[in-house]
Design a protein around this motif. Structure first.
Motif, PDB file in Angstrom:
ATOM      1  N   SER A   1       2.641 -62.678  63.198  1.00 51.18           N
ATOM      2  CA  SER A   1       2.896 -62.987  61.788  1.00 51.18           C
ATOM      3  C   SER A   1       3.941 -64.097  61.685  1.00 51.18           C
ATOM      4  O   SER A   1       5.099 -63.906  62.043  1.00 51.18           O
ATOM      5  N   VAL A   2       3.515 -65.251  61.204  1.00 49.04           N
ATOM      6  CA  VAL A   2       4.378 -66.437  61.162  1.00 49.04           C
ATOM      7  C   VAL A   2       4.370 -67.027  59.764  1.00 49.04           C
ATOM      8  O   VAL A   2       3.306 -67.191  59.150  1.00 49.04           O
ATOM      9  N   ALA A   3       5.559 -67.341  59.249  1.00 46.45           N
ATOM     10  CA  ALA A   3       5.723 -68.001  57.955  1.00 46.45           C
ATOM     11  C   ALA A   3       6.207 -69.436  58.183  1.00 46.45           C
ATOM     12  O   ALA A   3       6.787 -69.733  59.230  1.00 46.45           O
ATOM     13  N   PRO A   4       5.982 -70.327  57.225  1.00 48.70           N
ATOM     14  CA  PRO A   4       6.388 -71.731  57.419  1.00 48.70           C
ATOM     15  C   PRO A   4       7.876 -71.905  57.673  1.00 48.70           C
ATOM     16  O   PRO A   4       8.276 -72.746  58.465  1.00 48.70           O
TER      17      PRO A   4
ATOM     18  N   PRO B   1       4.499 -47.540  64.326  1.00 47.41           N
ATOM     19  CA  PRO B   1       4.870 -47.925  62.963  1.00 47.41           C
ATOM     20  C   PRO B   1       3.598 -47.957  62.108  1.00 47.41           C
ATOM     21  O   PRO B   1       2.510 -48.207  62.631  1.00 47.41           O
ATOM     22  N   PRO B   2       3.704 -47.715  60.814  1.00 53.07           N
ATOM     23  CA  PRO B   2       2.498 -47.580  59.978  1.00 53.07           C
ATOM     24  C   PRO B   2       1.822 -48.911  59.645  1.00 53.07           C
ATOM     25  O   PRO B   2       1.714 -49.315  58.485  1.00 53.07           O
ATOM     26  N   TYR B   3       1.314 -49.599  60.675  1.00 54.96           N
ATOM     27  CA  TYR B   3       0.660 -50.892  60.490  1.00 54.96           C
ATOM     28  C   TYR B   3      -0.474 -50.844  59.469  1.00 54.96           C
ATOM     29  O   TYR B   3      -0.641 -51.762  58.659  1.00 54.96           O
ATOM     30  N   SER B   4      -1.289 -49.803  59.530  1.00 49.29           N
ATOM     31  CA  SER B   4      -2.508 -49.760  58.731  1.00 49.29           C
ATOM     32  C   SER B   4      -2.259 -49.421  57.269  1.00 49.29           C
ATOM     33  O   SER B   4      -3.213 -49.407  56.478  1.00 49.29           O
ATOM     34  N   PHE B   5      -1.011 -49.163  56.914  1.00 47.16           N
ATOM     35  CA  PHE B   5      -0.704 -48.741  55.549  1.00 47.16           C
ATOM     36  C   PHE B   5       0.251 -49.712  54.853  1.00 47.16           C
ATOM     37  O   PHE B   5       0.879 -49.373  53.859  1.00 47.16           O
ATOM     38  N   VAL B   6       0.348 -50.922  55.431  1.00 45.60           N
ATOM     39  CA  VAL B   6       1.173 -51.978  54.851  1.00 45.60           C
ATOM     40  C   VAL B   6       0.280 -53.177  54.581  1.00 45.60           C
ATOM     41  O   VAL B   6      -0.421 -53.633  55.474  1.00 45.60           O
ATOM     42  N   GLU B   7       0.286 -53.662  53.354  1.00 45.81           N
ATOM     43  CA  GLU B   7      -0.491 -54.856  53.038  1.00 45.81           C
ATOM     44  C   GLU B   7       0.143 -56.076  53.707  1.00 45.81           C
ATOM     45  O   GLU B   7       1.318 -56.067  54.062  1.00 45.81           O
ATOM     46  N   PRO B   8      -0.650 -57.165  53.903  1.00 49.76           N
ATOM     47  CA  PRO B   8      -0.081 -58.363  54.527  1.00 49.76           C
ATOM     48  C   PRO B   8       1.209 -58.810  53.865  1.00 49.76           C
ATOM     49  O   PRO B   8       1.363 -58.743  52.650  1.00 49.76           O
ATOM     50  N   GLY B   9       2.157 -59.237  54.683  1.00 45.54           N
ATOM     51  CA  GLY B   9       3.474 -59.600  54.192  1.00 45.54           C
ATOM     52  C   GLY B   9       3.662 -61.092  54.048  1.00 45.54           C
ATOM     53  O   GLY B   9       2.695 -61.843  53.908  1.00 45.54           O
ATOM     54  N   PRO B  10       4.906 -61.571  54.131  1.00 43.05           N
ATOM     55  CA  PRO B  10       5.221 -62.979  53.881  1.00 43.05           C
ATOM     56  C   PRO B  10       4.928 -63.854  55.096  1.00 43.05           C
ATOM     57  O   PRO B  10       5.772 -64.583  55.576  1.00 43.05           O
ATOM     58  N   ALA B  11       3.726 -63.742  55.632  1.00 39.40           N
ATOM     59  CA  ALA B  11       3.369 -64.489  56.830  1.00 39.40           C
ATOM     60  C   ALA B  11       1.865 -64.513  56.960  1.00 39.40           C
ATOM     61  O   ALA B  11       1.145 -63.839  56.221  1.00 39.40           O
ATOM     62  N   GLU B  12       1.385 -65.296  57.899  1.00 40.63           N
ATOM     63  CA  GLU B  12      -0.039 -65.348  58.154  1.00 40.63           C
ATOM     64  C   GLU B  12      -0.462 -64.046  58.816  1.00 40.63           C
ATOM     65  O   GLU B  12       0.280 -63.459  59.592  1.00 40.63           O
ATOM     66  N   PRO B  13      -1.697 -63.537  58.519  1.00 38.46           N
ATOM     67  CA  PRO B  13      -2.137 -62.285  59.128  1.00 38.46           C
ATOM     68  C   PRO B  13      -2.292 -62.422  60.622  1.00 38.46           C
ATOM     69  O   PRO B  13      -2.717 -63.444  61.135  1.00 38.46           O
TER      70      PRO B  13
ATOM     71  N   MET C   1      11.494 -75.511  61.671  1.00 42.36           N
ATOM     72  CA  MET C   1      10.806 -74.608  62.590  1.00 42.36           C
ATOM     73  C   MET C   1      10.257 -73.413  61.818  1.00 42.36           C
ATOM     74  O   MET C   1      10.893 -72.913  60.900  1.00 42.36           O
ATOM     75  N   SER C   2       9.048 -72.954  62.175  1.00 43.68           N
ATOM     76  CA  SER C   2       8.446 -71.809  61.501  1.00 43.68           C
ATOM     77  C   SER C   2       9.175 -70.517  61.865  1.00 43.68           C
ATOM     78  O   SER C   2       9.922 -70.455  62.845  1.00 43.68           O
ATOM     79  N   THR C   3       8.939 -69.490  61.058  1.00 43.75           N
ATOM     80  CA  THR C   3       9.677 -68.230  61.177  1.00 43.75           C
ATOM     81  C   THR C   3       8.735 -67.102  61.553  1.00 43.75           C
ATOM     82  O   THR C   3       7.709 -66.891  60.905  1.00 43.75           O
ATOM     83  N   TYR C   4       9.095 -66.373  62.594  1.00 44.89           N
ATOM     84  CA  TYR C   4       8.311 -65.234  63.050  1.00 44.89           C
ATOM     85  C   TYR C   4       8.851 -63.976  62.360  1.00 44.89           C
ATOM     86  O   TYR C   4      10.061 -63.737  62.378  1.00 44.89           O
ATOM     87  N   VAL C   5       7.966 -63.184  61.767  1.00 43.04           N
ATOM     88  CA  VAL C   5       8.379 -62.014  60.993  1.00 43.04           C
ATOM     89  C   VAL C   5       7.967 -60.732  61.724  1.00 43.04           C
ATOM     90  O   VAL C   5       6.794 -60.539  62.042  1.00 43.04           O
ATOM     91  N   TYR C   6       8.950 -59.855  61.982  1.00 39.18           N
ATOM     92  CA  TYR C   6       8.688 -58.576  62.650  1.00 39.18           C
ATOM     93  C   TYR C   6       8.444 -57.455  61.646  1.00 39.18           C
ATOM     94  O   TYR C   6       7.541 -56.631  61.841  1.00 39.18           O
ATOM     95  N   GLY C   7       9.250 -57.418  60.597  1.00 40.19           N
ATOM     96  CA  GLY C   7       9.098 -56.340  59.640  1.00 40.19           C
ATOM     97  C   GLY C   7      10.027 -56.501  58.458  1.00 40.19           C
ATOM     98  O   GLY C   7      10.902 -57.375  58.429  1.00 40.19           O
TER      99      GLY C   7
ATOM    100  N   VAL D   1      13.546 -61.281  61.432  1.00 40.32           N
ATOM    101  CA  VAL D   1      12.796 -62.459  61.858  1.00 40.32           C
ATOM    102  C   VAL D   1      13.447 -63.090  63.091  1.00 40.32           C
ATOM    103  O   VAL D   1      14.522 -62.684  63.538  1.00 40.32           O
ATOM    104  N   SER D   2      12.773 -64.096  63.610  1.00 45.04           N
ATOM    105  CA  SER D   2      13.353 -65.005  64.601  1.00 45.04           C
ATOM    106  C   SER D   2      12.647 -66.333  64.441  1.00 45.04           C
ATOM    107  O   SER D   2      11.678 -66.439  63.677  1.00 45.04           O
ATOM    108  N   ASP D   3      13.119 -67.352  65.128  1.00 47.80           N
ATOM    109  CA  ASP D   3      12.353 -68.583  65.174  1.00 47.80           C
ATOM    110  C   ASP D   3      11.048 -68.296  65.904  1.00 47.80           C
ATOM    111  O   ASP D   3      11.003 -67.475  66.832  1.00 47.80           O
ATOM    112  N   ALA D   4       9.976 -68.954  65.485  1.00 52.43           N
ATOM    113  CA  ALA D   4       8.671 -68.727  66.103  1.00 52.43           C
ATOM    114  C   ALA D   4       8.468 -69.706  67.259  1.00 52.43           C
ATOM    115  O   ALA D   4       8.539 -70.919  67.063  1.00 52.43           O
ATOM    116  N   PRO D   5       8.241 -69.209  68.465  1.00 52.88           N
ATOM    117  CA  PRO D   5       8.012 -70.110  69.593  1.00 52.88           C
ATOM    118  C   PRO D   5       6.669 -70.819  69.452  1.00 52.88           C
ATOM    119  O   PRO D   5       5.720 -70.283  68.866  1.00 52.88           O
TER     120      PRO D   5
END
Length: 262
Positions: free
Chosen positions: A79-82, A232-244, A1-7, A42-46
């Motif tokens: 933002s979802v990672a494999p 939260p400072p969304y605009s000042f964080v580069e893309p993380g370990p997930a799809e944009p 199952m894919s992984t949902y990333v919050y922060g 994270v959590s499991d991604a629905p």
């Protein structure tokens, strides 16, 4: 199952409340993946996740809970990672970058400022400051409305003048707020706003920034200025370990604290 990333946080970040839920229906349990000095919440991604209000608020609430305990690098909604391993792999690969961002953003929040013209006010301003437009409008009035070509010409002149004012007023607003924030991030220019800028502000300096926004509203009364934050400072964080995810911060999309000139 894919992984949902919050922060992303430091591994030393305080633990989250037991049984905390995130996105999905039913809400997927939130958990923490640790890699070295870093951790990802994270959590499991629905399946079939959509940016509905309930899901946006769930994402925002998780980030608010994390942020209450210290600095978090927020991921945008969707933002979802494999899988979990791909998340921890990116944390390991980009550890130096994320640790630097956590240090740089500690104690800071984001405010987003958007502006547009108050239509009646800017038209009055254009007429008052452009003798050529004013003369043509008066000539058309005396001629019972003017010819078709004269009406088209007047409309084109007004539209061109308003467009020029958009650029001038967008720059004026940015100048008014320049220097009262640690950093600025200009948003997409195709959003329909003449200004769309996010500001990184120290929590302890928030009142100074809010005062500058109110002063800009007084100095530029022909603008509708909308303020959204703190976020939260969304605009000042580069893309993380997930799809944009979507370009709009989850807090803004879900409503957030949005105040316009009244």
């Amino acid at each position: 199952m894919s992984t949902y990333v919050y922060g992303i946080t430091a591994a030393s970040h305080p633990s989250l409340p037991e049984g905390m839920g995130g996105v999905g229906d039913p809400a997927r349990p939130v958990r923490v993946l640790t890699e070295g000095e870093l951790a990802a919440v994270v959590s499991d991604a629905p399946e079939g996740l959509r940016p509905k209000r309930r899901e946006l608020l769930a994402h925002q609430n998780v980030l608010a809970e994390i942020g209450a305990g210290g600095c978090v690098l927020p991921m945008r909604f969707g933002s979802v990672a494999p899988d979990d391993d791909s998340v921890t792999s990116v944390l390991a690969e980009r550890a130096e970058h994320y640790l630097e961002r956590l240090r740089a953003l500690d104690g800071r929040v984001e405010y987003n400022v958007k502006a547009n013209h108050v239509e009646e006010a800017v038209l009055h301003h254009v007429m008052a400051t452009n003798p050529e437009i004013r003369a043509l409008a008066e000539a058309n009035r005396q001629a019972g409305g003017g010819s078709y070509d004269d009406k088209i010409r007047l409309g084109e002149m007004v539209a061109e003048a308003v467009k020029a004012r958009e650029a001038e007023d967008g720059a004026a607003l940015e100048n008014a707020l320049h220097g009262v924030a640690d950093a600025e991030s200009v948003g997409p220019g195709s959003t329909g706003w003449l200004a769309n800028v996010s500001y990184l502000v120290k929590r302890e300096s928030a009142e100074e920034f809010l005062t500058a926004v109110e002063r800009a509203r007084e100095d530029l009364p022909h603008l509708e200025i909308r303020l959204n934050g703190p976020l939260p400072p969304y605009s000042f964080v580069e893309p993380g370990p997930a799809e944009p995810g979507p370009a709009e911060p989850a807090g803004a999309a879900a409503g957030g604290t949005d105040t316009a000139a009244g």
